[in-house]
Design an enzyme around this catalytic site. Structure first.
Site, PDB file in Angstrom:
ATOM      1  N   GLN A  55       0.832  -1.196   0.000  1.00 51.08           N
ATOM      2  CA  GLN A  55       0.000   0.000   0.000  1.00 51.08           C
ATOM      3  C   GLN A  55       0.872   1.252   0.000  1.00 51.08           C
ATOM      4  O   GLN A  55       1.666   1.446   0.921  1.00 51.08           O
ATOM      5  CB  GLN A  55      -0.897  -0.020   1.245  1.00 51.08           C
ATOM      6  CG  GLN A  55      -1.751   1.222   1.413  1.00 51.08           C
ATOM      7  CD  GLN A  55      -2.729   1.055   2.557  1.00 51.08           C
ATOM      8  OE1 GLN A  55      -3.671   0.282   2.496  1.00 51.08           O
ATOM      9  NE2 GLN A  55      -2.499   1.787   3.635  1.00 51.08           N
ATOM     10  N   GLY A  56       0.723   2.083  -1.032  1.00 52.38           N
ATOM     11  CA  GLY A  56       1.494   3.325  -1.122  1.00 52.38           C
ATOM     12  C   GLY A  56       0.597   4.521  -0.869  1.00 52.38           C
ATOM     13  O   GLY A  56       0.165   5.207  -1.804  1.00 52.38           O
ATOM     14  N   SER A  89       0.792   6.628   2.620  1.00 49.37           N
ATOM     15  CA  SER A  89       1.477   7.636   3.429  1.00 49.37           C
ATOM     16  C   SER A  89       2.712   8.181   2.722  1.00 49.37           C
ATOM     17  O   SER A  89       3.334   7.486   1.905  1.00 49.37           O
ATOM     18  CB  SER A  89       1.925   7.026   4.759  1.00 49.37           C
ATOM     19  OG  SER A  89       0.822   6.632   5.502  1.00 49.37           O
ATOM     20  N   SER A  96       4.268  -1.539   3.556  1.00 52.83           N
ATOM     21  CA  SER A  96       4.622  -2.815   4.170  1.00 52.83           C
ATOM     22  C   SER A  96       4.819  -3.875   3.088  1.00 52.83           C
ATOM     23  O   SER A  96       4.140  -3.857   2.068  1.00 52.83           O
ATOM     24  CB  SER A  96       3.547  -3.255   5.160  1.00 52.83           C
ATOM     25  OG  SER A  96       2.316  -3.285   4.513  1.00 52.83           O
ATOM     26  N   GLU A 145     -10.320  -2.058   6.007  1.00 58.31           N
ATOM     27  CA  GLU A 145      -9.117  -2.365   6.776  1.00 58.31           C
ATOM     28  C   GLU A 145      -9.460  -2.587   8.242  1.00 58.31           C
ATOM     29  O   GLU A 145      -8.815  -3.369   8.930  1.00 58.31           O
ATOM     30  CB  GLU A 145      -8.128  -1.203   6.619  1.00 58.31           C
ATOM     31  CG  GLU A 145      -6.780  -1.441   7.251  1.00 58.31           C
ATOM     32  CD  GLU A 145      -5.810  -0.288   6.963  1.00 58.31           C
ATOM     33  OE1 GLU A 145      -4.674  -0.390   7.397  1.00 58.31           O
ATOM     34  OE2 GLU A 145      -6.201   0.696   6.313  1.00 58.31           O
ATOM     35  N   GLU A 190      -5.274   9.245  18.003  1.00 57.71           N
ATOM     36  CA  GLU A 190      -5.819  10.611  18.048  1.00 57.71           C
ATOM     37  C   GLU A 190      -6.744  10.866  16.852  1.00 57.71           C
ATOM     38  O   GLU A 190      -7.814  11.469  16.996  1.00 57.71           O
ATOM     39  CB  GLU A 190      -4.668  11.634  18.061  1.00 57.71           C
ATOM     40  CG  GLU A 190      -3.882  11.666  19.371  1.00 57.71           C
ATOM     41  CD  GLU A 190      -3.078  10.391  19.643  1.00 57.71           C
ATOM     42  OE1 GLU A 190      -2.610   9.749  18.682  1.00 57.71           O
ATOM     43  OE2 GLU A 190      -2.946  10.021  20.828  1.00 57.71           O
TER      44      GLU A 190
END
Lengths: 377, 402
Positions: free
Chosen positions: B127-128, B130, B162, B245, B382
């Site tokens: 997964q690209g 961030s 990852s 997810e 958060e």
């Protein structure tokens, strides 16, 4: 016992919510705070007419024969409105003593009245120190011959409006006797003690050499320890249901306030410091609801409810207190006043947390199961 | 709910006996100190075992090569895999729970036909999303994609990808319209990891492992045909991925936390002694802590059962997914923190970590360090609280956050 269907339960919840919004609104609750008995008999009759007290009592005793989960809906709604009414002590714990009693005659005599609301019960399960440990009960009973009760029970929920008291007495040899005593019987004194939560009253019950006929015993003398522990567990589960209702509602009120209260030219709920308080409150409410479900499912599943009660009350007691506590902080100055309802919720959940054993005491039970026996896996 | 699960006892028996026959005994020992290659090799083997058993893609319809299991069957499958202490199917998580569901949801028929059978056959996806300057504020990604005929030319840098070293494909968020408000200029692409112009650098994490990578993209060409959803509509497509997810994956994780986290913690407390040499299990403070974590674990399990019940009986998941993500993350971290603290000095000696054991390797300090992947990854705690506040409670957004 067959539970109501999801749809029936929703309908039941809606009708309870409507009645209490109308008859147990803030002004009506506040009027009862200063009332000597704090008990609205006319509201009690309306609840009885709607069948609230008959839900989980068996059909042979004038009840509906539904489930604990269905009664839990009512306890939750009463908590939402911080309603003063002795449902927890009478319909849940008091009735439980009779439902599980081996004394069929006594159950047949009293349960129909509990189910119809004509009889109110209270259960005296704590000693003078507030402890629910069997060896710390401070009502004693004779070990041989006719049963005579003597001593003091404290923190008896709504005993002042009860017709009959379920008394737990220690026989000094580790055994517990459970007996039903008329509140007006000679030698029985019921005094309300001043307590912070005025939506329920806590009474000191003094028994001065009260003789009890065998027909008023719930089981054999000294042989009721398991039932006594079950009553404490069932009470704790009921208190959790009440607290979850109160926490859910005070969150709603605080959430509305956070959207309407402006400081620094914007709603305070847009600040993350406040938003995260409210998010944590919702997590606590939903987690406490789950905790209550664990315990109610154990009751309805016919399991020994003590472990589930310990999980539920040790988790949800403090969690619901956190919700009401944080609500006061969100309200700010107004939340610190008598005029605002925040303190009614905070006091209600604080009493719920303590009512049938502290969270730490319940955790001691869990720890003993987890650490002292043979490894479970 | 209990009744509905009981009705599936036969299914449970099938899974249980499959586990007895197929979960390799001693895999934890064999994976202690495994290097990246041994880890990947083991997972490809375990993935194939699961595929042969019909448990590789339990949540997908059978016509796509999945197990066709309903939600309750998935719950049972995960309970049984945890019970048997099976290795986690970690190598394929992005493929099965992020990429796949997004393609099913947003892909064209051609895209489904191209990608889904590969996923079931064991393609590895990463997964690209961030970037160094787009963490919690994911919508501020800067990786640019410029249209050139029937291709996009992509340049930029991704981080926290990852399994990038193993991956065949990458789900990628790129900026296609730098002039639009930031959520309106994002496009969702599928990138072949064998393309020219990709450089992968493993990130050494605080626990010493390199599960995550930085991925540098220098004029990588991605066919327009590999775009999911419309150009500049990537943000909407993304949100469907993030939701999936946090869904049923937590059921598996919570069950493993209950068995391998809490269970191991209780077993450890029963054997540890305090500094005075007394059994730790006789210490009132420790006893209180154990009971507290036990109750919290039971509550998490019930929260998940309630979520699943709501989906099954009432047909939808509300905001529970954000709540359970937050509760799970904080419980995982709290448990690892408690155990590390109680273990004292002996817990500070590093041992070869047990790979493939997910979040409960049995080495408390290692698991504690790793637990930040949950309180930070997939939306920090958060950000979860913002989501709960804004979506579940309807509170206003922070001013200036578009």
């Amino acid at each position: 016992m067959p539970a109501l269907s999801d749809a029936e339960r929703d309908e039941f919840r809606d009708s309870a919510r409507r009645l209490l919004a109308d008859r147990s609104a803030s002004g009506q609750v506040r009027a009862l705070l200063d009332d000597e008995t704090g008990f609205d008999r006319s509201l009690w009759s309306s609840m009885a007419e709607l069948g609230w007290f008959a839900i989980h009592i068996g059909e042979s005793h004038g009840g509906m024969g539904a489930s604990y989960g269905d009664l839990a809906v009512i306890l939750h709604e009463l908590g939402r409105q911080v309603t003063p009414a002795p449902v927890l002590g009478s319909v849940l714990v008091g009735a439980e003593a009779l439902i599980r009693s081996s004394n069929e005659g006594l159950a047949a005599e009293l349960l129909p009245g509990v189910a119809s609301g004509e009889i109110v019960l209270a259960a005296a399960l704590a000693g003078e120190s507030g402890s629910h440990a069997p060896d710390r009960l401070t009502v004693s009973c004779t070990t041989a011959g006719p049963t005579v009760l003597d001593g003091v029970a404290r923190f008896v929920l709504d005993a002042h409006v009860a017709d009959h008291l379920v008394i737990a007495a220690a026989n000094g040899e580790g055994g517990v006797t459970l007996a039903v005593v008329d509140r007006s019987a000679p030698g029985v004194t019921v005094e309300v003690e001043p307590s912070f939560d005025r939506t329920r009253r806590l009474a000191r019950v003094t028994l001065d050499q009260v003789a009890v006929d065998d027909a008023r015993l719930l089981g054999r003398p000294g042989a009721d320890r398991a039932l006594f522990e079950r009553l404490v567990a069932v009470g704790a589960i009921g208190a959790v249901c009440d607290a979850v209702g109160a926490a859910e509602r005070v969150l709603e009120i605080a959430n509305t306030y956070a959207k309407e209260r402006f400081q620094f030219e914007r709603p305070i709920g847009s600040f993350q410091a406040v938003k995260h308080h409210l998010a944590n409150m919702l997590v606590d409410v939903e987690s406490s609801r789950a905790a209550a479900t664990i315990a109610i499912d154990a009751l309805d599943g016919g399991d020994d409810p003590r472990s589930a009660a310990a999980i539920a009350t040790s988790f949800a007691g403090p969690a619901c207190t956190r919700v009401a506590h944080t609500a006061v902080q969100v309200f700010g100055g107004i939340g610190f006043t008598w005029e605002h309802d925040a303190h009614l919720f905070l006091k209600r959940v604080r009493l719920d947390e303590a009512l049938f054993g502290t969270p730490a005491w319940h955790r001691q039970h869990l720890a003993a199961e987890l650490l002292d026996g043979e490894p479970s896996v | 709910m209990i009744d509905e699960l009981k009705a599936l006892d036969g299914f449970r028996d099938d899974v249980r006996s499959w586990c007895e026959q197929h979960v390799p005994p001693g895999w934890r020992e064999a994976q202690a100190g495994a290097d990246h290659r041994q880890f990947a090799e083991f997972h490809r083997w375990w993935g194939a075992e699961l595929r042969d058993g019909g448990y590789f893609a339990p949540h997908w319809p059978t016509e796509l090569g999945g197990g066709g299991f309903d939600l309750l069957q998935q719950v049972i499958l995960f309970e049984e895999l945890a019970r048997a202490d099976a290795p986690r199917n970690s190598l394929y998580q992005v493929a099965l729970y992020n990429a796949g569901p997004t393609i099913i949801h947003a892909g064209t028929d051609e895209q489904k036909a191209k990608f889904l059978p590969d996923i079931v056959q064991g393609a590895v996806w990463c997964q690209g999303f961030s970037e160094p300057n787009a963490g919690s504020d994911l919508a501020s990604i800067e990786t640019r994609a410029v249209r050139d005929g029937d291709e996009y030319v992509v340049t930029g840098q991704k981080v926290w990808t990852s399994m990038a070293l193993e991956a065949d494909w990458c789900i990628l968020l790129v900026r296609t319209d730098p002039t639009a408000p930031k959520r309106k200029g994002i496009t969702y692409l599928v990138m072949d990891m064998r393309s020219q112009g990709i450089e992968i650098r493993p990130i050494k994490q605080s626990n010493g492992q390199s599960e995550f990578c930085e991925t540098f993209l220098d004029e990588v060409r991605v066919p327009v045909a590999y775009r999911l959803g419309a150009e500049n509509d990537g943000w909407g497509v993304t949100n469907s991925t993030l939701a999936s997810e946090r869904g049923v994956v937590i059921v598996e994780l919570a069950e493993r936390l209950r068995r391998n986290g809490l269970g191991a913690f209780i077993d450890a407390v029963r054997t540890w002694t305090d500094e005075a040499g007394r059994p730790m299990s006789s210490d009132a403070g420790v006893r209180d802590l154990v009971a507290r974590r036990h109750a919290e674990t039971a509550v998490l399990r019930q929260l998940l059962l309630t979520m699943v019940t709501n989906i099954v009986r009432r047909g939808g998941v509300g905001n529970e997914a954000s709540i359970v993500k937050l509760v799970y993350s904080e419980l995982l971290q709290g448990l690892m923190n408690d155990a590390t603290s109680l273990q004292g000095l002996s817990g500070q000696i590093e041992r070869p970590p047990v790979m493939s054991a997910g979040w409960e390797t049995g080495d408390w300090m290692y698991d504690y360090l790793n637990s930040f992947a949950w309180t930070i990854g997939g939306g920090t705690s958060e950000i979860m609280r913002n989501i709960i506040g804004e979506r579940a409670l309807g509170l206003p957004r922070e001013p200036g956050v578009a």
